[in-house]
Design a protein around this motif. Structure first.
Motif: not given
Length: 629
Positions: A149-157, A172-182, A362-369
């Motif tokens: 049930g995952n949508n192929g988008n991953v975020g890390v913080f 890492s530049n994995h293609p599924a990694l869309k957004a990161v917040s250090p 929400n935007y970069y991982l869910k496309g929301k708003g």
């Protein structure tokens, strides 16, 4: 004291309501999420223990939001749920994120060997060439291929050490990694993060941390290490009586590997360069949101520096910066209204959570708003207590010098005297404390503490302006450019930038909540000397962190160094103050005030030194201020 009694009374009144809400959220969490614990294989065969909270909702596919940590993904056991609902992370649960936490290699329940700030390897050739970026890549690859049930988008913080792992994830530049917040990411442990500032060893944090964290873990475990049993509750007394760093090394013993590394790499050498994340932030693909606190006592350096490094080495990256008026991790707390006695006028943490971080993921991982209108730099300026949405950082185009002068004067006019200096005696036996009163552990408030206790000491120089006739806003790094003549061959220099409040200043606060309003509280802050920024420089590194050089006794030498960035407005009617001293204890270790390897110094090596700060035409000591016009 009255303020806190009123607040506690309000909290007591609200306690049943809060408890009921927590119980309801806990029940909702268990009803809507399933917890799984899995071992994810890495390319070299090592398996990393991973906790996964999966939403039961099947109406849509869900993004993954992950934190990698050396601090444990407890609680362990698939029936034991983490109380994520008690924090703002509850918003992500309500959005049906797949929440993932992983014990990094060699920590807690993960297999393998742990290495502190494991260096990034840009030239991986075999499956044995691993680093934290490759471990992140392999983890993400497994998650998107195996979690139903995952949508192929991953975020890390992550915050602090997990902030370092977030930066590594971005590399890492994995293609599924869309957004990161250090967030407050460990970045450079020699020049500015937790354990060194400009080469000076940050004793209290390093010792208290590694006496527990640094203990070896011979096999996977759910049981954490025990900490050091301090003999008394006065940290100034304990660190002073313990003495030279070599005595702390004897207490540590032989098992704390990274402490031994700290003691044997006293200069900025290749070992440290390999662990400086800023050297490797090239071609970063995910969207980056770097977050930090302007009053972060553990790591005020990392967020500023990570953002700037990505801007420099990866200019095409969608890279954003948020800095609020926070202690370490306060942006993830429920209360961002104040730090110590300094009030911010609003709940800055809640504003950040609701307006920046949650819409970002929400935007970069869910496309929301719509794409969130996050400025290049979203910075909270204390003094004026306002968020500013800025097109770049630092914002100030140039610096303006403010000069030290005779009789404690501080002005924008260059000194003209042929001979002029102010002198003090630096005595390692009586180092300047970093804050007032007795404390057991390093405080989180000292970054904004009242500095009147220090200004009364004879070994602290005080320079201040006349009363300001207009606002002065600083928006960038501050540079201390001192000319010093010392009687010894080495010394430390601490420079503090301070906002002096008017003598009649009073603050009125309305304390409100959803359920009950506590009456307004007014309390005086007349003469308050708010620390805006302080930083230390180990003098022998004034020309090079790689190749330290001694001072020539009683000969003028320039000591120039950069303080972490400032976002503060000195308002009309206030004064700007600069304090200079040569110890900041026990957050920084004492300098023996001899040119030597301080990590092997003995108690008998410490000497008094006469420090002269010159403020004359030929040696104009000054502070370069990033004044925003």
């Amino acid at each position: 004291m009255k303020k806190w009694l009123l607040l506690l009374a309000g909290l007591f009144f609200l306690a049943p309501a809060f408890a009921g809400q927590i119980n309801a959220d806990s029940l909702w969490f268990r009803e809507h999420y399933t917890k799984k614990e899995v071992y994810i294989p890495m390319r070299d065969g090592v398996r990393l223990f991973t906790s996964v909270y999966l939403p039961k909702d099947q109406s849509e596919k869900h993004p993954v939001l992950m934190t990698r940590t050396p601090y444990s993904c407890a609680p362990y056991g698939e029936q034991e749920y983490s109380p994520l609902y008690r924090r703002y992370l509850n918003a992500y649960l309500r959005e049906n994120y797949i929440i993932v936490t992983q014990d990094v290699r060699g920590r807690w329940m993960s297999e393998g060997v742990f290495e502190d700030v494991r260096p990034f390897n840009p030239n991986k050739k075999t499956d044995k060439d691993i680093d934290e970026a490759s471990d992140t890549y392999d983890t993400i690859d497994w998650l998107v291929k195996n979690l139903h049930g995952n949508n192929g988008n991953v975020g890390v913080f992550g915050i602090s050490y997990p902030g370092f792992y977030s930066t590594m994830a971005a590399l890492s530049n994995h293609p599924a990694l869309k957004a990161v917040s250090p967030q407050a990411p460990v970045t450079d442990w020699f020049q500015g993060d937790d354990f060194h500032h400009n080469g000076a060893f940050m004793l209290a944090d390093a010792f208290s941390f590694y006496t527990s964290f640094g203990k070896p873990r011979p096999k996977p475990t759910t049981v954490g290490p025990t900490g050091f049993e301090f003999p008394n509750r006065d940290n100034y007394k304990f660190y002073l009586e313990t003495g030279a760093l070599s005595n702390f090394t004897r207490i540590m013993g032989d098992s704390i590997l990274f402490w031994k590394d700290l003691m044997t790499h006293g200069n900025y050498d290749g070992w440290w360069r390999a662990r400086n994340v800023r050297n490797f932030t090239k071609n970063v693909k995910p969207v980056i949101l770097t977050v930090g606190g302007t009053f972060d006592a553990e790591d005020c350096f990392g967020a500023w520096s990570t953002y700037k490094a990505i801007e420099h080495l990866s200019p095409g990256t969608n890279n954003r910066l948020v800095m609020g008026p926070w202690y370490h991790g306060q942006w993830a707390s429920l209360d961002g209204t104040h730090l110590g006695n300094v009030q911010f006028g609003s709940n800055t943490a809640a504003w950040y959570q609701q307006n920046i971080e949650i819409p970002f993921f929400n935007y970069y991982l869910k496309g929301k708003g719509k794409e969130p209108a996050i400025a290049e730099a979203t910075i909270f300026f204390t003094g004026e207590n306002q968020w500013r949405q800025l097109p770049k950082w630092p914002m100030a185009e140039a610096t303006q010098a403010i000069y030290l002068g005779a009789n404690g004067q501080l002005s924008f006019s260059k000194p003209t005297a042929a001979k002029s200096a102010t002198e003090y005696t630096s005595d390692p036996a009586k180092p300047v404390p970093y804050t007032e009163d007795v404390h057991f552990s390093r405080t989180i408030n000292y970054m904004t503490d009242d500095q009147r206790f220090a200004s009364r000491r004879p070994d602290v120089l005080v320079f201040q302006t006349d009363v300001l006739s207009e606002d002065v806003t600083l928006a960038g790094p501050v540079v201390a450019d001192l000319f010093a003549s010392i009687s010894s061959t080495d010394a430390d220099f601490v420079v503090k930038i301070i906002d002096v409040f008017p003598d009649n200043f009073r603050y009125t606060e309305d304390v409100e909540s959803e359920h009950r309003r506590v009456p307004s509280i007014t309390y005086p802050m007349g003469g308050f000397q708010m620390l805006v920024r302080g930083e230390i420089m180990r003098g022998k590194f004034r020309n090079s962190f790689e190749k330290p050089v001694p001072f020539v006794p009683n000969v003028a030498s320039e000591v120039k160094f950069t303080l972490p960035d400032v976002a503060h407005t000195f308002t009309k009617g206030h004064r700007i103050m600069v304090q200079i001293q040569s110890s900041w204890f026990p957050i920084a270790d004492r300098n023996p005030q001899q040119f030597m390897d301080i990590y092997t110094a003995k108690d008998s090596d410490f000497r008094k030194a006469q420090i002269r700060i010159l403020h004359e035409a030929s040696h104009p000591s000054r502070i370069l201020l990033p004044i925003l016009k």
